[in-house]
Design a protein around this motif. Sequence first.
Motif, mmCIF file in Angstrom:
data_model
loop_
_atom_site.group_PDB
_atom_site.id
_atom_site.type_symbol
_atom_site.label_atom_id
_atom_site.label_comp_id
_atom_site.label_asym_id
_atom_site.label_seq_id
_atom_site.Cartn_x
_atom_site.Cartn_y
_atom_site.Cartn_z
ATOM 1 N N ILE A 317 0.849 -1.193 0.000
ATOM 2 C CA ILE A 317 0.000 0.000 0.000
ATOM 3 C C ILE A 317 0.884 1.242 0.000
ATOM 4 C CG2 ILE A 317 -2.000 -1.043 1.135
ATOM 5 C CD1 ILE A 317 -0.994 0.095 3.785
ATOM 6 N N ALA A 318 0.304 2.359 -0.424
ATOM 7 C CA ALA A 318 0.999 3.640 -0.415
ATOM 8 C C ALA A 318 -0.020 4.736 -0.128
ATOM 9 C CB ALA A 318 1.709 3.882 -1.743
ATOM 10 N N TYR A 319 0.490 5.953 0.104
ATOM 11 C CA TYR A 319 -0.353 7.054 0.574
ATOM 12 C C TYR A 319 -0.047 8.324 -0.221
ATOM 13 C CZ TYR A 319 -3.338 8.832 4.405
ATOM 14 O OH TYR A 319 -4.372 9.323 5.173
ATOM 15 N N PRO A 320 -0.406 8.331 -1.521
ATOM 16 C CA PRO A 320 -0.096 9.503 -2.343
ATOM 17 C C PRO A 320 -0.944 10.714 -1.963
ATOM 18 C CG PRO A 320 -1.348 7.886 -3.596
ATOM 19 C CD PRO A 320 -1.025 7.246 -2.290
ATOM 20 N N ARG A 321 -0.469 11.861 -2.403
ATOM 21 C CA ARG A 321 -1.163 13.134 -2.152
ATOM 22 C C ARG A 321 -2.015 13.492 -3.365
ATOM 23 N NH1 ARG A 321 1.490 18.909 -2.599
ATOM 24 N NH2 ARG A 321 -0.185 20.231 -1.801
ATOM 25 N N TYR A 322 -3.217 14.032 -3.097
ATOM 26 C CA TYR A 322 -4.086 14.510 -4.168
ATOM 27 C C TYR A 322 -4.008 16.024 -4.228
ATOM 28 C CZ TYR A 322 -8.143 15.271 -7.113
ATOM 29 O OH TYR A 322 -8.967 15.664 -8.136
ATOM 30 N N ARG A 323 -3.734 16.574 -5.409
ATOM 31 C CA ARG A 323 -3.546 18.005 -5.571
ATOM 32 C C ARG A 323 -4.794 18.741 -6.054
ATOM 33 N NH1 ARG A 323 2.088 19.164 -6.175
ATOM 34 N NH2 ARG A 323 3.394 17.356 -6.700
ATOM 35 N N GLY A 324 -5.852 18.020 -6.436
ATOM 36 C CA GLY A 324 -7.011 18.657 -7.042
ATOM 37 C C GLY A 324 -7.701 19.654 -6.133
ATOM 38 N N ALA A 325 -8.307 20.660 -6.742
ATOM 39 C CA ALA A 325 -8.915 21.749 -5.976
ATOM 40 C C ALA A 325 -10.108 21.288 -5.154
ATOM 41 C CB ALA A 325 -9.336 22.865 -6.935
ATOM 42 N N GLU A 326 -10.812 20.242 -5.595
ATOM 43 C CA GLU A 326 -12.010 19.810 -4.876
ATOM 44 C C GLU A 326 -11.697 19.063 -3.595
ATOM 45 O OE1 GLU A 326 -11.434 16.285 -7.767
ATOM 46 O OE2 GLU A 326 -10.611 18.273 -7.338
ATOM 47 N N GLY A 327 -10.453 18.622 -3.422
ATOM 48 C CA GLY A 327 -10.059 17.918 -2.216
ATOM 49 C C GLY A 327 -10.199 16.416 -2.359
ATOM 50 N N VAL A 328 -9.464 15.689 -1.540
ATOM 51 C CA VAL A 328 -9.386 14.244 -1.679
ATOM 52 C C VAL A 328 -10.693 13.548 -1.303
ATOM 53 C CG1 VAL A 328 -8.507 13.710 0.642
ATOM 54 C CG2 VAL A 328 -7.844 12.275 -1.303
ATOM 55 N N GLU A 329 -11.452 14.102 -0.357
ATOM 56 C CA GLU A 329 -12.699 13.448 0.042
ATOM 57 C C GLU A 329 -13.709 13.471 -1.108
ATOM 58 O OE1 GLU A 329 -12.856 11.896 2.972
ATOM 59 O OE2 GLU A 329 -10.845 12.619 3.461
ATOM 60 N N ALA A 330 -13.830 14.628 -1.750
ATOM 61 C CA ALA A 330 -14.748 14.738 -2.884
ATOM 62 C C ALA A 330 -14.260 13.882 -4.052
ATOM 63 C CB ALA A 330 -14.881 16.198 -3.309
ATOM 64 N N PHE A 331 -12.962 13.866 -4.272
ATOM 65 C CA PHE A 331 -12.400 13.091 -5.374
ATOM 66 C C PHE A 331 -12.679 11.603 -5.201
ATOM 67 C CE2 PHE A 331 -8.623 10.556 -6.665
ATOM 68 C CZ PHE A 331 -8.830 10.588 -8.038
ATOM 69 N N THR A 332 -12.366 11.038 -4.037
ATOM 70 C CA THR A 332 -12.560 9.604 -3.835
ATOM 71 C C THR A 332 -14.034 9.224 -3.859
ATOM 72 O OG1 THR A 332 -12.401 9.945 -1.433
ATOM 73 C CG2 THR A 332 -10.397 9.261 -2.585
ATOM 74 N N ALA A 333 -14.892 10.116 -3.363
ATOM 75 C CA ALA A 333 -16.333 9.838 -3.412
ATOM 76 C C ALA A 333 -16.817 9.799 -4.857
ATOM 77 C CB ALA A 333 -17.096 10.893 -2.620
ATOM 78 N N ASP A 334 -16.349 10.738 -5.666
ATOM 79 C CA ASP A 334 -16.758 10.790 -7.066
ATOM 80 C C ASP A 334 -16.265 9.566 -7.832
ATOM 81 O OD1 ASP A 334 -17.879 12.235 -9.403
ATOM 82 O OD2 ASP A 334 -15.784 12.373 -10.021
ATOM 83 N N VAL A 335 -15.041 9.156 -7.572
ATOM 84 C CA VAL A 335 -14.455 8.019 -8.283
ATOM 85 C C VAL A 335 -15.231 6.729 -8.011
ATOM 86 C CG1 VAL A 335 -12.436 6.516 -8.399
ATOM 87 C CG2 VAL A 335 -12.135 8.978 -8.459
ATOM 88 N N VAL A 336 -15.581 6.495 -6.753
ATOM 89 C CA VAL A 336 -16.268 5.240 -6.443
ATOM 90 C C VAL A 336 -17.728 5.284 -6.879
ATOM 91 C CG1 VAL A 336 -16.978 5.803 -4.063
ATOM 92 C CG2 VAL A 336 -16.520 3.432 -4.702
ATOM 93 N N GLU A 337 -18.354 6.441 -6.770
ATOM 94 C CA GLU A 337 -19.773 6.531 -7.119
ATOM 95 C C GLU A 337 -19.994 6.502 -8.631
ATOM 96 O OE1 GLU A 337 -20.970 10.070 -5.122
ATOM 97 O OE2 GLU A 337 -20.888 9.160 -3.128
ATOM 98 N N ARG A 338 -19.135 7.141 -9.403
ATOM 99 C CA ARG A 338 -19.356 7.211 -10.851
ATOM 100 C C ARG A 338 -18.634 6.129 -11.632
ATOM 101 N NH1 ARG A 338 -18.141 10.996 -14.186
ATOM 102 N NH2 ARG A 338 -16.527 12.118 -13.043
ATOM 103 N N SER A 339 -17.454 5.701 -11.131
ATOM 104 C CA SER A 339 -16.652 4.743 -11.898
ATOM 105 C C SER A 339 -16.389 3.448 -11.162
ATOM 106 C CB SER A 339 -15.316 5.393 -12.297
ATOM 107 O OG SER A 339 -15.544 6.527 -13.122
#
Length: 384
Positions: A317-339
């Motif tokens: 496992i690893a723990y990369p950083r997310y740089r997107g403006a929406e933040g990592v919580e919104a990003f991971t929620a969007d990824v699992v819900e849509r894809s």
Amino acid sequence: MRRLPEFALESYFARWEFTARHHLCPSDMQSMTLGELLALATPDQREAWDQLWLGYTETRGAPALRAAIAGTYDGPQGGLTADDVLVTVGAEEGIFLALQALLGPDDHAVVLTPTYQSLESVTASLCAVTGVLLEPAPDAAGGWALDPDRLAASLRPNTRAILLNLPHNPTGYLPTRAVFDAVVDIARSRGIWILSDEVYRGLERRPEDRLPAIAEAYERGLSIGVLSKAYGLPGLRLGWLACRDRDLLRRIERLKDYTTICSPAPSEALGVIALGARDRILARNQALIAANLPLLEAFFARHADRFEWQAPAAGCIAYPRYRGAEGVEAFTADVVERSGVLLLPASVYRSTLGPVPADRFRIGFGRTKTPSALAALEAHLAAA
């Protein structure tokens, strides 16, 4: 003991782990079928399996299993024996029981953060706790660092235990031998126990970087192991505690009378087979990591504007950083819900002991389906 909080990581998995189409944050290696594991058995082990008696087992664990576990250790003070091992139902029971045996309301403990939640939450339910933050260190191997001086400064006169998690979950951090020895020296100078969660031991990128188990290196060291992570056999639900202090193990054994009492006999027989084939299983798993890591390296290089990545020194496992403006919580929620791609956001590693990185997510790369899961994440980014 105070009431335990909800286990954030397990609650998140309860919602998504078995419904998401692509699991891209598993904490364990690729598992195997029962037939594949039995094919690794020696004739004597296969006969023991075929004639298995489905009765109660010893609370401490079957002697053959404890001997096999002890055989995985070979420290500078000499190898451990079966009497230095207590079998548990998974690593979680080992954490819970060991902390119950070690800590009381007048004690203080130190834990690395971020960390696997039970190491913090169970400890905090028993005594005062101080967190020592692992610092991002882009120039260091594995991308993280532990400062022994900061750990030493966190100690109190009543500090009874230091809790380590090495190789580390979720970062994949592995300290140098010099840092490890410094931590042991700090504990030894004060007679402090070290409880070390070592469930990823055996998955170091470079074998020469492997650290001694704390039970090998320190007379007040208590090692936690399991067949779930490095071995990829979580369905067996078999873990263990290894320690040279047999009085402590006896106290923990009596506490186990209030939890599982004993491990399942079939799991113990299969555990003997797995440990007998230890070198072959770990070699297979190292090869799978070696095949998957370049895919991750290439993926993150293509998306350096969105992510900050550094390969971990150990583990799957690893723990990369997310740089997107929406933040990592919104990003991971969007990824699992849509894809349908499951990643673990930083919120599941939140701590009550102080701030931890809030812009990270856990990714796992120990499965054969890692390439297809990564391709689904790539497609999601392309469609965004």
